[in-house]
Design a protein around this motif. Sequence first.
Motif, PDB file in Angstrom:
ATOM      1  N   ARG A 134       0.913  -0.938  -0.647  1.00  0.00           N
ATOM      2  CA  ARG A 134      -0.171  -0.120   0.012  1.00  0.00           C
ATOM      3  C   ARG A 134       0.816   1.565  -0.128  1.00  0.00           C
ATOM      4  N   ASN A 135       0.118   2.158  -0.935  1.00  0.00           N
ATOM      5  CA  ASN A 135       1.335   3.469  -0.568  1.00  0.00           C
ATOM      6  C   ASN A 135       1.391   3.640   1.226  1.00  0.00           C
ATOM      7  N   GLY A 136       2.892   4.282   1.620  1.00  0.00           N
ATOM      8  CA  GLY A 136       2.997   4.724   2.697  1.00  0.00           C
ATOM      9  C   GLY A 136       3.608   3.685   2.839  1.00  0.00           C
ATOM     10  N   ASP A 137       3.523   2.260   2.173  1.00  0.00           N
ATOM     11  CA  ASP A 137       4.586   0.719   3.008  1.00  0.00           C
ATOM     12  C   ASP A 137       6.158   1.697   2.354  1.00  0.00           C
ATOM     13  N   GLU A 138       6.803   0.978   4.262  1.00  0.00           N
ATOM     14  CA  GLU A 138       8.130   1.433   3.991  1.00  0.00           C
ATOM     15  C   GLU A 138       9.130  -0.365   3.874  1.00  0.00           C
ATOM     16  N   LEU A 139       9.461  -0.024   1.952  1.00  0.00           N
ATOM     17  CA  LEU A 139      10.277  -1.345   2.434  1.00  0.00           C
ATOM     18  C   LEU A 139      11.749  -1.106   1.578  1.00  0.00           C
ATOM     19  N   ASN A 140      12.354  -1.902   2.080  1.00  0.00           N
ATOM     20  CA  ASN A 140      13.603  -2.858   1.251  1.00  0.00           C
ATOM     21  C   ASN A 140      13.462  -3.443   0.246  1.00  0.00           C
ATOM     22  N   ILE A 141      14.600  -2.802  -1.164  1.00  0.00           N
ATOM     23  CA  ILE A 141      14.727  -3.895  -2.405  1.00  0.00           C
ATOM     24  C   ILE A 141      16.063  -4.220  -2.341  1.00  0.00           C
ATOM     25  N   ARG A 142      16.135  -5.676  -2.638  1.00  0.00           N
ATOM     26  CA  ARG A 142      17.019  -6.081  -2.415  1.00  0.00           C
ATOM     27  C   ARG A 142      16.969  -6.286  -4.109  1.00  0.00           C
ATOM     28  N   THR A 143      18.233  -6.127  -4.774  1.00  0.00           N
ATOM     29  CA  THR A 143      18.685  -7.022  -6.217  1.00  0.00           C
ATOM     30  C   THR A 143      19.892  -7.981  -5.912  1.00  0.00           C
ATOM     31  N   VAL A 144      19.691  -8.898  -7.206  1.00  0.00           N
ATOM     32  CA  VAL A 144      20.674  -9.643  -6.352  1.00  0.00           C
ATOM     33  C   VAL A 144      21.402 -10.286  -8.198  1.00  0.00           C
ATOM     34  N   GLY A 145      22.499  -9.953  -8.779  1.00  0.00           N
ATOM     35  CA  GLY A 145      22.262 -10.788 -10.639  1.00  0.00           C
ATOM     36  C   GLY A 145      23.157  -9.779 -11.228  1.00  0.00           C
ATOM     37  N   GLU A 146      23.391 -10.049 -12.195  1.00  0.00           N
ATOM     38  CA  GLU A 146      24.263  -9.729 -13.847  1.00  0.00           C
ATOM     39  C   GLU A 146      23.635  -7.967 -13.569  1.00  0.00           C
ATOM     40  N   ASP A 147      22.748  -8.069 -13.913  1.00  0.00           N
ATOM     41  CA  ASP A 147      21.692  -6.861 -13.478  1.00  0.00           C
ATOM     42  C   ASP A 147      20.954  -5.949 -12.600  1.00  0.00           C
ATOM     43  N   ALA A 148      21.361  -6.423 -11.871  1.00  0.00           N
ATOM     44  CA  ALA A 148      21.274  -6.539 -10.490  1.00  0.00           C
ATOM     45  C   ALA A 148      20.497  -3.975 -10.300  1.00  0.00           C
ATOM     46  N   GLU A 149      21.427  -3.968 -11.073  1.00  0.00           N
ATOM     47  CA  GLU A 149      21.490  -2.157 -10.744  1.00  0.00           C
ATOM     48  C   GLU A 149      20.675  -1.330 -11.280  1.00  0.00           C
ATOM     49  N   GLU A 150      20.045  -1.747 -12.865  1.00  0.00           N
ATOM     50  CA  GLU A 150      19.253  -1.743 -13.896  1.00  0.00           C
ATOM     51  C   GLU A 150      17.699  -2.133 -13.075  1.00  0.00           C
ATOM     52  N   ALA A 151      17.874  -3.164 -12.695  1.00  0.00           N
ATOM     53  CA  ALA A 151      16.578  -3.793 -12.088  1.00  0.00           C
ATOM     54  C   ALA A 151      16.419  -2.840 -10.660  1.00  0.00           C
ATOM     55  N   MET A 152      16.995  -2.958  -9.967  1.00  0.00           N
ATOM     56  CA  MET A 152      16.767  -1.744  -8.665  1.00  0.00           C
ATOM     57  C   MET A 152      16.019  -0.334  -9.686  1.00  0.00           C
ATOM     58  N   ALA A 153      17.262   0.380 -10.376  1.00  0.00           N
ATOM     59  CA  ALA A 153      15.862   1.251 -10.812  1.00  0.00           C
ATOM     60  C   ALA A 153      15.296   1.535 -11.473  1.00  0.00           C
ATOM     61  N   ASP A 154      14.677   0.188 -12.426  1.00  0.00           N
ATOM     62  CA  ASP A 154      13.148  -0.197 -13.130  1.00  0.00           C
ATOM     63  C   ASP A 154      12.420  -0.876 -11.209  1.00  0.00           C
ATOM     64  N   VAL A 155      12.594  -1.242 -10.532  1.00  0.00           N
ATOM     65  CA  VAL A 155      11.662  -1.344  -9.386  1.00  0.00           C
ATOM     66  C   VAL A 155      11.356   0.322  -9.248  1.00  0.00           C
ATOM     67  N   VAL A 156      12.334   0.722  -8.305  1.00  0.00           N
ATOM     68  CA  VAL A 156      12.554   2.027  -7.641  1.00  0.00           C
ATOM     69  C   VAL A 156      11.370   3.127  -8.657  1.00  0.00           C
ATOM     70  N   SER A 157      11.747   3.545  -9.846  1.00  0.00           N
ATOM     71  CA  SER A 157      10.479   3.795 -10.880  1.00  0.00           C
ATOM     72  C   SER A 157       9.612   3.638 -10.438  1.00  0.00           C
ATOM     73  N   TYR A 158       8.834   1.793 -10.215  1.00  0.00           N
ATOM     74  CA  TYR A 158       7.965   1.737 -10.515  1.00  0.00           C
ATOM     75  C   TYR A 158       6.781   1.980  -9.036  1.00  0.00           C
ATOM     76  N   LEU A 159       7.816   1.738  -8.146  1.00  0.00           N
ATOM     77  CA  LEU A 159       6.879   1.546  -6.838  1.00  0.00           C
ATOM     78  C   LEU A 159       6.950   2.944  -5.619  1.00  0.00           C
ATOM     79  N   SER A 160       8.126   3.983  -6.411  1.00  0.00           N
ATOM     80  CA  SER A 160       7.916   5.240  -6.057  1.00  0.00           C
ATOM     81  C   SER A 160       7.982   6.235  -7.075  1.00  0.00           C
ATOM     82  N   GLN A 161       7.029   7.701  -7.031  1.00  0.00           N
ATOM     83  CA  GLN A 161       7.477   8.503  -7.706  1.00  0.00           C
ATOM     84  C   GLN A 161       8.373   9.650  -7.787  1.00  0.00           C
ATOM     85  N   THR A 162      10.035   9.090  -6.443  1.00  0.00           N
ATOM     86  CA  THR A 162      10.336  10.323  -5.989  1.00  0.00           C
ATOM     87  C   THR A 162      11.454   9.726  -7.295  1.00  0.00           C
TER      88      THR A 162
END
Length: 88
Positions: free
Chosen positions: A60-88
């Motif tokens: 839900r909006n306002g939930d505090e999350l920790n996102i962890r990505t593991v793998g070759e494209d971890a940085e790209e995956a992180m950027a994509d997930v953060v852009s989907y899950l937060s507007q900031t």
Amino acid sequence: MEKSVSKDITVDISDKTTIVEVSKATQKYQSEIYLKKSVNGTPYEINLKSFLGLITLQLRNGDELNIRTVGEDAEEAMADVVSYLSQT
């Protein structure tokens, strides 16, 4: 050694974005993507690519999350997930 990236965010999803869309969009990454959320003091960690896990997490909006990505494209995956899950 596999890359690992971790980031804390506050969920801020637009009304037009569903968590299922986020999960589908992340299927293209080789990296594993984990979301960790505390529910009533109990930490839950799910794989974002798992629909059942997403249902369990009930984001839900306002939930505090920790996102962890593991793998070759971890940085790209992180950027994509953060852009989907937060507007900031």
